[in-house]
Write an enzyme that holds these catalytic residues in place. Sequence first.
Site, PDB file in Angstrom:
ATOM      1  N   HIS A 156      19.497  26.833  20.699  1.00  0.00           N
ATOM      2  CA  HIS A 156      20.438  27.366  19.696  1.00  0.00           C
ATOM      3  C   HIS A 156      21.703  26.514  19.603  1.00  0.00           C
ATOM      4  O   HIS A 156      22.762  27.020  19.235  1.00  0.00           O
ATOM      5  CB  HIS A 156      20.831  28.818  20.003  1.00  0.00           C
ATOM      6  CG  HIS A 156      19.658  29.697  20.317  1.00  0.00           C
ATOM      7  ND1 HIS A 156      18.982  30.415  19.360  1.00  0.00           N
ATOM      8  CD2 HIS A 156      19.018  29.939  21.491  1.00  0.00           C
ATOM      9  CE1 HIS A 156      17.988  31.077  19.929  1.00  0.00           C
ATOM     10  NE2 HIS A 156      17.982  30.804  21.224  1.00  0.00           N
ATOM     11  N   SER A 277      35.182   3.043   7.416  1.00  0.00           N
ATOM     12  CA  SER A 277      35.573   3.724   6.180  1.00  0.00           C
ATOM     13  C   SER A 277      36.558   2.844   5.431  1.00  0.00           C
ATOM     14  O   SER A 277      37.337   2.119   6.041  1.00  0.00           O
ATOM     15  CB  SER A 277      36.223   5.062   6.535  1.00  0.00           C
ATOM     16  OG  SER A 277      37.132   5.438   5.522  1.00  0.00           O
ATOM     17  N   LYS A 283      37.728   5.082  11.523  1.00  0.00           N
ATOM     18  CA  LYS A 283      36.353   5.573  11.467  1.00  0.00           C
ATOM     19  C   LYS A 283      35.301   4.581  11.952  1.00  0.00           C
ATOM     20  O   LYS A 283      35.370   3.390  11.697  1.00  0.00           O
ATOM     21  CB  LYS A 283      35.988   5.970  10.031  1.00  0.00           C
ATOM     22  CG  LYS A 283      36.652   7.229   9.528  1.00  0.00           C
ATOM     23  CD  LYS A 283      36.306   8.478  10.326  1.00  0.00           C
ATOM     24  CE  LYS A 283      34.943   9.024  10.028  1.00  0.00           C
ATOM     25  NZ  LYS A 283      34.867   9.666   8.708  1.00  0.00           N
ATOM     26  N   GLU A 290      22.311   8.394   9.779  1.00  0.00           N
ATOM     27  CA  GLU A 290      22.393   9.327   8.643  1.00  0.00           C
ATOM     28  C   GLU A 290      21.396   8.939   7.556  1.00  0.00           C
ATOM     29  O   GLU A 290      20.737   9.788   6.953  1.00  0.00           O
ATOM     30  CB  GLU A 290      23.810   9.320   8.056  1.00  0.00           C
ATOM     31  CG  GLU A 290      24.851   9.912   8.997  1.00  0.00           C
ATOM     32  CD  GLU A 290      26.270   9.603   8.535  1.00  0.00           C
ATOM     33  OE1 GLU A 290      26.583   9.817   7.361  1.00  0.00           O
ATOM     34  OE2 GLU A 290      27.068   9.129   9.368  1.00  0.00           O
ATOM     35  N   TYR A 317     -12.203   8.741 -12.190  1.00  0.00           N
ATOM     36  CA  TYR A 317     -10.901   8.093 -12.378  1.00  0.00           C
ATOM     37  C   TYR A 317     -10.150   8.685 -13.569  1.00  0.00           C
ATOM     38  O   TYR A 317     -10.724   8.969 -14.616  1.00  0.00           O
ATOM     39  CB  TYR A 317     -11.059   6.577 -12.588  1.00  0.00           C
ATOM     40  CG  TYR A 317      -9.708   5.889 -12.754  1.00  0.00           C
ATOM     41  CD1 TYR A 317      -8.972   5.503 -11.643  1.00  0.00           C
ATOM     42  CD2 TYR A 317      -9.151   5.684 -14.015  1.00  0.00           C
ATOM     43  CE1 TYR A 317      -7.716   4.919 -11.775  1.00  0.00           C
ATOM     44  CE2 TYR A 317      -7.896   5.098 -14.167  1.00  0.00           C
ATOM     45  CZ  TYR A 317      -7.181   4.721 -13.049  1.00  0.00           C
ATOM     46  OH  TYR A 317      -5.941   4.153 -13.173  1.00  0.00           O
ATOM     47  N   GLN A 322      -2.870   6.050 -11.161  1.00  0.00           N
ATOM     48  CA  GLN A 322      -1.979   4.894 -11.046  1.00  0.00           C
ATOM     49  C   GLN A 322      -0.642   5.284 -10.395  1.00  0.00           C
ATOM     50  O   GLN A 322       0.058   4.445  -9.855  1.00  0.00           O
ATOM     51  CB  GLN A 322      -1.734   4.311 -12.446  1.00  0.00           C
ATOM     52  CG  GLN A 322      -0.934   3.031 -12.462  1.00  0.00           C
ATOM     53  CD  GLN A 322      -1.031   2.327 -13.802  1.00  0.00           C
ATOM     54  OE1 GLN A 322      -2.063   1.731 -14.122  1.00  0.00           O
ATOM     55  NE2 GLN A 322       0.005   2.399 -14.596  1.00  0.00           N
ATOM     56  N   LYS A 325       0.718   4.638  -6.310  1.00  0.00           N
ATOM     57  CA  LYS A 325       1.127   3.413  -5.617  1.00  0.00           C
ATOM     58  C   LYS A 325       2.588   3.336  -5.199  1.00  0.00           C
ATOM     59  O   LYS A 325       2.892   2.973  -4.066  1.00  0.00           O
ATOM     60  CB  LYS A 325       0.803   2.197  -6.485  1.00  0.00           C
ATOM     61  CG  LYS A 325      -0.669   1.935  -6.517  1.00  0.00           C
ATOM     62  CD  LYS A 325      -1.038   0.862  -7.499  1.00  0.00           C
ATOM     63  CE  LYS A 325      -2.493   1.014  -7.840  1.00  0.00           C
ATOM     64  NZ  LYS A 325      -2.814   2.325  -8.497  1.00  0.00           N
TER      65      LYS A 325
HETATM   66  N1  ARG Z   1      -3.856  -0.027 -12.805  1.00  0.00           N
HETATM   67  C1  ARG Z   1      -4.896   0.930 -12.592  1.00  0.00           C
HETATM   68  C2  ARG Z   1      -4.468   1.881 -11.467  1.00  0.00           C
HETATM   69  O1  ARG Z   1      -3.633   1.517 -10.734  1.00  0.00           O
HETATM   70  C3  ARG Z   1      -6.169   0.255 -12.220  1.00  0.00           C
HETATM   71  C4  ARG Z   1      -7.381   1.022 -12.594  1.00  0.00           C
HETATM   72  C5  ARG Z   1      -7.482   1.117 -14.070  1.00  0.00           C
HETATM   73  N2  ARG Z   1      -8.713   1.735 -14.469  1.00  0.00           N
HETATM   74  C6  ARG Z   1      -8.870   2.206 -15.716  1.00  0.00           C
HETATM   75  N3  ARG Z   1     -10.017   2.740 -15.957  1.00  0.00           N
HETATM   76  N4  ARG Z   1      -7.911   2.178 -16.595  1.00  0.00           N
HETATM   77  O2  ARG Z   1      -4.971   2.949 -11.334  1.00  0.00           O
END
Ligand code: ARG
Length: 466
Positions: A156, A277, A283, A290, A317, A322, A325
């Site tokens: 605590h 600071s 400081k 942080e 897909y 996309q 990423k």
């Molecule tokens: N740039 C696309 C992605 O990152 C690659 C795959 C694209 N495939 C498609 N059927 N348009 O997902």
Amino acid sequence: MKKLWGGRFEGKSEAWIDAFGASITFDQQLAQQDITGSLAHVKMLAKTEILTQDEAEQITNGLKTLQVKLTAGELEFSIENEDIHLNIETHLHDEIGPVAGKLHTGRSRNDQVATDMHLYLKETVQEVIEKIQLFRQVLVQKAEENIETIMPGYTHLQHAQPISFGHHMMAYYGMLTRDQERFSESLKRIDISPLGCAALAGTTFPIDRAYSAELLGFSSIYDNSLDGVSDRDFILEFLSNSSIMMMHLSRFCEEIILWCSHEFQFIELTDTFSTGSSIMPQKKNPDMAELIRGKSGRVYGNLFSLLTVLKGLPLAYNKDLQEDKEGMFDTAQTILTSLEIMAGMVETMSLNKETMEKSTEKDFSNATELADYLANKGLPFRQAHEIVGKLVLDCTKKGIYLQDIPLEEYQAVTPLIEADIYQTLASKTAIERRHSYGGTGFDQVRAAVERGKEALKKEDKKNTTK
Ligand code: ARG
């Protein structure tokens, strides 16, 4: 400019729409993996005689030239070419002419992008594991140097019982060890090849998926082509493991920040890991700690954004994928740097051992010792707890601590308390006597440090014999 997929289109594309659909600004980070994947694919196409040796050789040489250019920073990418796959293919076309068009036989960008990401994460997770190992080494070393350094243990955020600073470090060692295990175990699900799943249904060409997987160093291949192109669990797992690890780092950072404060003054960070600071000359702020605490937020965010992207996506897909990423790249970058900073910050921080120990002497963190002392002399623990509670209350009224009560007063409460009580109440004794396995007893911390060193040595051997 004509698109590589432009055959069925009559209308012109518009730059702002192209820009919205493009991923090249971020997926160029997969350039190396994309070429590696293509090299394996073309080798497989030659082996299965889908392409002639000559065609395969031309494509291979072209790809290798691109590899060299990429390393030299000479490969330029354009939004018109949408993503890394079409950019590389266009460059290949410029290098070797129309035969470049044969590379895409028996595959799709859908299995191609998945392959790239599997390759990327396999490398990245190895790197993360190595960085965690380095940090664990620092933790064990800091623990070993501070087995007998005394600090208040908290519950605590109130002084609870005195503990060894080494014990505290080894607690984080335990967390980071589990983090590392989670990343290691996830490798099994990253190390799978989707290449050859094609768009979604496999292909009519007599490809050899096992062969291209072997060339890429994958341990297995996806059993189902729909699953292979739409699976992003391996990325989710990476984000989830990263989130748990960042939560650990964030908790540690919170403690570092507290310990640096004027109220605690337990530690001091080196100038490298602090900032000043612009207005307050005195400081010295623990900015790095942080920031790591703050960055845990974006890592959790990346996990939740991908979970949300995937929720409700039909097979196979969809362009939504996309969106997998940027969060992955951002997380990788964030956790790798955070681990490095943590290791440096903890390795170089200095401890105000005296302040830490003293703060366990002006408190009631030895109250359990007194209760245990009475219980050891046969008093039921609940009764002992009650007696000590009353003594603490009495002390707080008088502004003294348990170690300040004269022996006569103790004996007036119960004759069970004898002169050895003062020794028992000392912080050092309190820690020393905690011999239970995994406890803060100096012998226990020493044993934990040894186990840690042993484990790290074993891992090191495994790495070098690989
Ligand atoms: N740039 C696309 C992605 O990152 C690659 C795959 C694209 N495939 C498609 N059927 N348009 O997902």
